[in-house]
Motif scaffolding. Structure first.
Motif, short mmCIF file in Angstrom:
data_model
loop_
_atom_site.label_atom_id
_atom_site.label_comp_id
_atom_site.label_asym_id
_atom_site.label_seq_id
_atom_site.Cartn_x
_atom_site.Cartn_y
_atom_site.Cartn_z
N GLU A 89 0.82 -1.18 -0.03
CA GLU A 89 -0.13 0.04 -0.02
C GLU A 89 0.90 1.03 0.04
OE1 GLU A 89 -3.69 2.06 2.59
OE2 GLU A 89 -2.64 0.03 3.02
N HIS A 90 1.83 1.17 0.80
CA HIS A 90 3.02 2.42 0.70
C HIS A 90 3.47 2.52 -0.57
CE1 HIS A 90 6.75 4.01 2.69
NE2 HIS A 90 5.85 5.10 2.08
N GLN A 91 3.91 1.48 -1.23
CA GLN A 91 4.32 1.51 -2.63
C GLN A 91 3.32 2.29 -3.57
OE1 GLN A 91 6.05 -2.29 -3.78
NE2 GLN A 91 5.76 -1.81 -5.94
N MET A 92 2.18 1.96 -3.43
CA MET A 92 1.02 2.53 -4.28
C MET A 92 1.02 4.00 -3.89
SD MET A 92 -0.56 0.16 -6.18
CE MET A 92 -2.31 0.41 -6.47
N GLU A 93 1.10 4.51 -2.70
CA GLU A 93 1.13 5.77 -2.10
C GLU A 93 2.29 6.49 -3.07
OE1 GLU A 93 0.83 5.75 2.00
OE2 GLU A 93 -1.14 5.04 1.95
N LEU A 94 3.57 5.87 -2.92
CA LEU A 94 4.68 6.64 -3.40
C LEU A 94 4.57 6.82 -4.71
CD1 LEU A 94 7.50 4.50 -1.60
CD2 LEU A 94 6.81 7.09 -1.15
N LEU A 95 3.93 5.93 -5.64
CA LEU A 95 3.56 6.36 -7.03
C LEU A 95 2.74 7.50 -7.26
CD1 LEU A 95 3.00 2.78 -8.67
CD2 LEU A 95 4.91 4.26 -8.76
N ASP A 96 1.68 7.72 -6.42
CA ASP A 96 0.89 8.89 -6.43
C ASP A 96 1.78 10.13 -6.51
OD1 ASP A 96 -1.25 7.55 -6.87
OD2 ASP A 96 -2.02 7.26 -4.88
N LEU B 249 -4.32 -14.72 -3.77
CA LEU B 249 -3.73 -14.47 -5.20
C LEU B 249 -4.49 -13.48 -5.98
CD1 LEU B 249 -1.46 -15.15 -7.16
CD2 LEU B 249 -2.92 -17.27 -7.91
N ALA B 250 -5.94 -13.62 -6.03
CA ALA B 250 -6.56 -12.96 -6.83
C ALA B 250 -6.45 -11.62 -6.52
CB ALA B 250 -8.08 -13.52 -6.97
N GLU B 251 -6.65 -10.93 -5.29
CA GLU B 251 -6.41 -9.81 -4.72
C GLU B 251 -5.11 -9.14 -5.09
OE1 GLU B 251 -7.11 -7.02 -0.67
OE2 GLU B 251 -7.27 -9.25 -0.57
N ARG B 252 -4.10 -10.17 -4.97
CA ARG B 252 -2.79 -9.48 -5.47
C ARG B 252 -2.86 -9.18 -6.77
NH1 ARG B 252 2.45 -13.64 -5.09
NH2 ARG B 252 1.87 -14.23 -7.01
N GLN B 253 -3.23 -10.07 -7.72
CA GLN B 253 -3.20 -9.63 -8.99
C GLN B 253 -3.77 -8.54 -9.45
OE1 GLN B 253 -0.49 -11.75 -9.20
NE2 GLN B 253 -1.10 -12.37 -11.30
N GLN B 254 -4.72 -8.36 -8.84
CA GLN B 254 -5.94 -7.04 -8.97
C GLN B 254 -4.90 -5.84 -8.60
OE1 GLN B 254 -9.38 -6.78 -6.51
NE2 GLN B 254 -10.42 -5.56 -8.21
N LYS B 255 -4.50 -5.71 -7.28
CA LYS B 255 -3.54 -4.75 -6.85
C LYS B 255 -2.38 -4.53 -7.68
CE LYS B 255 -5.83 -3.78 -2.87
NZ LYS B 255 -6.42 -2.51 -2.96
N LEU B 256 -1.78 -5.48 -8.34
CA LEU B 256 -0.71 -5.23 -9.18
C LEU B 256 -0.99 -4.60 -10.41
CD1 LEU B 256 1.33 -8.63 -8.65
CD2 LEU B 256 2.45 -6.36 -8.56
N ALA B 257 -2.13 -5.16 -11.04
CA ALA B 257 -2.96 -4.38 -12.16
C ALA B 257 -3.13 -2.86 -12.00
CB ALA B 257 -4.11 -5.10 -12.54
N GLN B 258 -3.75 -2.69 -10.96
CA GLN B 258 -3.91 -1.24 -10.59
C GLN B 258 -2.34 -0.46 -10.75
OE1 GLN B 258 -5.76 -1.54 -7.01
NE2 GLN B 258 -7.99 -1.86 -8.02
N THR C 124 10.69 -13.33 -10.27
CA THR C 124 10.27 -14.34 -10.97
C THR C 124 9.26 -13.61 -11.90
OG1 THR C 124 8.41 -14.76 -9.18
CG2 THR C 124 10.56 -16.09 -9.34
N CYS C 125 8.74 -14.05 -13.25
CA CYS C 125 8.00 -13.42 -13.97
C CYS C 125 6.68 -14.01 -13.87
CB CYS C 125 8.40 -13.34 -15.34
SG CYS C 125 7.96 -12.29 -16.39
N GLY C 126 5.69 -13.08 -13.66
CA GLY C 126 4.21 -13.60 -13.62
C GLY C 126 3.38 -12.87 -15.09
N CYS C 127 2.41 -13.43 -15.06
CA CYS C 127 1.62 -13.00 -16.50
C CYS C 127 1.20 -11.61 -16.43
CB CYS C 127 0.29 -13.92 -16.49
SG CYS C 127 0.79 -15.72 -16.83
N ILE C 128 0.62 -10.95 -15.27
CA ILE C 128 0.47 -9.44 -15.44
C ILE C 128 1.43 -8.44 -15.77
CG2 ILE C 128 -0.56 -7.62 -14.06
CD1 ILE C 128 -2.57 -9.22 -12.91
N LEU C 129 2.27 -8.93 -15.35
CA LEU C 129 3.84 -8.18 -15.51
C LEU C 129 4.36 -8.13 -16.65
CD1 LEU C 129 5.93 -8.13 -12.26
CD2 LEU C 129 4.17 -6.34 -12.93
N ARG C 130 4.25 -9.42 -17.11
CA ARG C 130 4.70 -9.67 -18.71
C ARG C 130 4.18 -9.13 -19.67
NH1 ARG C 130 5.78 -16.23 -18.86
NH2 ARG C 130 7.96 -16.26 -17.89
#
Length: 219
Positions: free
Chosen positions: A123-130, A165-174, A195-201
């Motif tokens: 969450e802090h990481q997301m705030e830093l992006l803002d 996992l689903a919530e993590r992928q949703q947060k990553l996508a955001q 490691t490489c995951g589909c959303i990031l790829r």
């Protein structure tokens, strides 16, 4: 985004693809051969993802880019400042001093041009992006590179287990959606993970796989 007769339609505004591509610049990696493989270096208006095992050079490259992004380059690139978001406590100012010596750049000037932030939760990481987005808007054209080392670490800690996992992928996508918007402002997002995951790829424009020298010798 839709393409009609070579015109990019984005938020009801029209930009020709050719004009947009002319704004792209490249940041050298410090290696001529590596730059050739990347078509001139790290490309702006893009997300580049480096992935691989520990101790294969990903963080070393991120430190090198903190210096090379400040150096004037080809096609009128004037250099600029860097934002480094650290999620694994990997940032080392001493590394920058050593790299600055290689390029004959003043230590203090290099460190002054790197805006550092330590993230402790996803969450802090997301705030830093803002904060980064606001900073880029306030000082348009000053910052040329955003580095996140690593992008996945805190998400693995905060969302551990199959049930999350689903919530993590949703947060990553955001988060990646925010990075894409930032990248349109003539800045480059350089994402580090192991490691490489589909959303990031699927979101990253360029993928850089890192392997150890020992693995190459075994082959």
């Amino acid at each position: 985004i839709r393409l009609i007769y070579g015109v990019c339609i984005l938020d009801d505004s029209f930009y020709t693809i050719d004009a947009k591509r002319k704004q792209v610049f490249h940041i050298t990696t410090g290696s001529q051969e590596f730059d050739k493989l990347l078509g001139g270096g790290m490309e702006s208006m893009a997300i580049t993802e480096a992935f691989g095992e520990f101790r294969t050079g990903k963080t070393q490259l991120s430190h090198t880019l903190c210096v090379t992004a400040q150096l004037p380059g080809e096609d009128g690139y004037s250099g600029g400042k860097v934002v480094f978001i650290d999620t694994e406590n990997t940032f080392r100012p001493d590394r920058l001093r050593d790299i600055a010596d290689r390029f004959n750049v003043d230590h203090d000037a290099v460190l002054d041009n790197v805006l550092y932030a330590r993230a402790y939760t996803s969450e802090h990481q997301m705030e830093l992006l803002d904060f980064v987005a606001a900073k880029f808007h306030e000082e348009g054209g000053v910052f040329k590179l955003l580095i996140i080392d690593s992008i996945m670490a805190l998400f693995r800690v905060d969302f551990s287990g199959r049930g999350e996992l689903a919530e993590r992928q949703q947060k990553l996508a955001q988060m990646l959606s925010r990075l894409q918007k930032i990248s349109e402002g003539l800045n480059q997002e350089f994402n580090w993970r192991h490691t490489c995951g589909c959303i990031l790829r699927h979101t990253s424009n360029t993928l850089l796989p890192f392997v150890s020298a020992w693995e190459n010798l075994k082959k």
